[in-house]
Write an enzyme that holds these catalytic residues in place. Structure first.
Site, PDB file in Angstrom:
ATOM      1  N   ASP A  73       6.716  85.811 116.405  1.00 25.77           N
ATOM      2  CA  ASP A  73       6.390  84.404 116.577  1.00 25.77           C
ATOM      3  C   ASP A  73       7.651  83.592 116.827  1.00 25.77           C
ATOM      4  O   ASP A  73       8.762  83.996 116.472  1.00 25.77           O
ATOM      5  CB  ASP A  73       5.687  83.861 115.326  1.00 25.77           C
ATOM      6  CG  ASP A  73       4.211  84.217 115.283  1.00 25.77           C
ATOM      7  OD1 ASP A  73       3.713  84.787 116.259  1.00 25.77           O
ATOM      8  OD2 ASP A  73       3.569  83.907 114.264  1.00 25.77           O
ATOM      9  N   LYS A 104       3.041  81.182 119.454  1.00 29.05           N
ATOM     10  CA  LYS A 104       2.199  80.099 119.939  1.00 29.05           C
ATOM     11  C   LYS A 104       2.691  78.826 119.274  1.00 29.05           C
ATOM     12  O   LYS A 104       2.667  78.699 118.059  1.00 29.05           O
ATOM     13  CB  LYS A 104       0.725  80.354 119.612  1.00 29.05           C
ATOM     14  CG  LYS A 104       0.177  81.610 120.286  1.00 29.05           C
ATOM     15  CD  LYS A 104      -1.305  81.787 120.033  1.00 29.05           C
ATOM     16  CE  LYS A 104      -2.132  80.752 120.761  1.00 29.05           C
ATOM     17  NZ  LYS A 104      -2.010  80.835 122.215  1.00 29.05           N
ATOM     18  N   MET A 160       0.641  72.668 110.297  1.00 30.04           N
ATOM     19  CA  MET A 160       0.552  72.198 111.685  1.00 30.04           C
ATOM     20  C   MET A 160      -0.144  70.842 111.766  1.00 30.04           C
ATOM     21  O   MET A 160      -0.950  70.586 112.661  1.00 30.04           O
ATOM     22  CB  MET A 160      -0.180  73.235 112.547  1.00 30.04           C
ATOM     23  CG  MET A 160       0.500  74.590 112.576  1.00 30.04           C
ATOM     24  SD  MET A 160      -0.528  75.933 113.217  1.00 30.04           S
ATOM     25  CE  MET A 160      -1.653  76.223 111.832  1.00 30.04           C
TER      26      MET A 160
END
Length: 272
Positions: free
Chosen positions: A52, A74, A188
């Site tokens: 990641d 991502k 997030m």
């Protein structure tokens, strides 16, 4: 017993990453010291590491020198690999007979799409192992001196992702969540915290409820900003939306000041 002796005793219990196998491992919240022994073993054995974007250089430096490091992260708001492409890549690398490590920030099964990747591997008949990691929602709070649970304050804690909060078809009912009266930890959520805060207040959550923004949790550059629910969106800077960010909402945030004040009074040094 020295550290070296302790590690030698542990080596026989470390599993072997075999050719054609995939390990999905959590790299923890950022600090290299919070890797598990099995994650380190995966890095030492893997022929290819699909990692990641948030996995630190210090962690990746533990891979064997000849290992291929493949970015497969991502990131919200940035160009990134499609999940189907990542899953297909894991299958292809394993079928090529390579030892494959899929390295994810935090824990692979906590907002990490690890479940989707495991399903793809299982459907393709690829042998795999899941290696848990320290999720940022717990380790990040500890590093910020905010206990996830505190007797007399909370009996539960809610982990949620901020993705989709602005969508009319969002599945999370933030107004109902506000009525539970328990702390909320947002992954997030920096980009959408304004919307989330408004919906929580619409559900009855007090505007003056303590809240904190934790950036780069557990890393040397970690910062913690304490405010309240009404003003939490104003603490998010333009660049912060792309940083590893946690947002904590609830009375457990008050514990940070209590702990740090006592440490300051005693002139203690706290190490992480």
């Amino acid at each position: 017993m020295t550290i070296e002796e302790a590690l030698r005793r542990l080596m026989p219990v470390v599993p072997e990453l075999l050719p054609g196998h995939v390990w999905l491992a959590g790299a923890g919240p950022g600090d290299v010291g919070q890797l598990t022994l099995h994650a380190i073993a995966g890095l030492a054995q893997a022929d290819v590491v699909l990692h990641d974007a948030l996995v630190s250089e210090a962690v990746l430096a533990l891979a064997k020198p000849e290992a291929e490091l493949v970015p497969a992260g991502k990131r919200c708001g940035r160009p990134s690999s499609e999940q189907t492409t990542i899953s297909a890549g894991l299958v292809a690398e394993a079928r090529a007979g390579r030892r494959v490590l899929r390295l994810k920030g935090g824990d692979p099964f906590v907002f990490g799409r690890g479940g989707e990747e495991v399903l793809a591997l299982a459907e393709a008949g690829i042998p795999f192992r899941v290696i848990p990691g320290m999720t940022a929602g717990l380790a990040g709070l500890a590093a910020a001196m905010i206990p996830a649970t505190m007797r007399g304050i909370n009996q539960a804690i809610i982990f949620a992702t901020g993705h989709g909060a602005e969508s009319q078809h969002a599945s999370l009912n933030w107004e109902a969540m506000a009525s539970l009266g328990q702390p909320i930890v947002l992954y997030m959520g920096a980009r959408r915290i304004g919307t989330i805060a408004r919906r929580l207040m619409a559900g009855g959550m007090p505007a003056d409820l303590p809240a904190a923004l934790i950036l780069d949790a557990t890393r040397a550059e970690q910062t913690v900003t304490v405010t309240d629910l009404e003003h939490i969106a104003g603490t998010v800077g333009e660049g912060d939306e792309e940083s590893p960010a946690l947002i904590v909402i609830g009375r457990i945030v008050t514990m940070r000041a209590r702990i740090t004040d006592l440490i300051s009074q005693a002139k203690q040094e706290v190490l992480f």
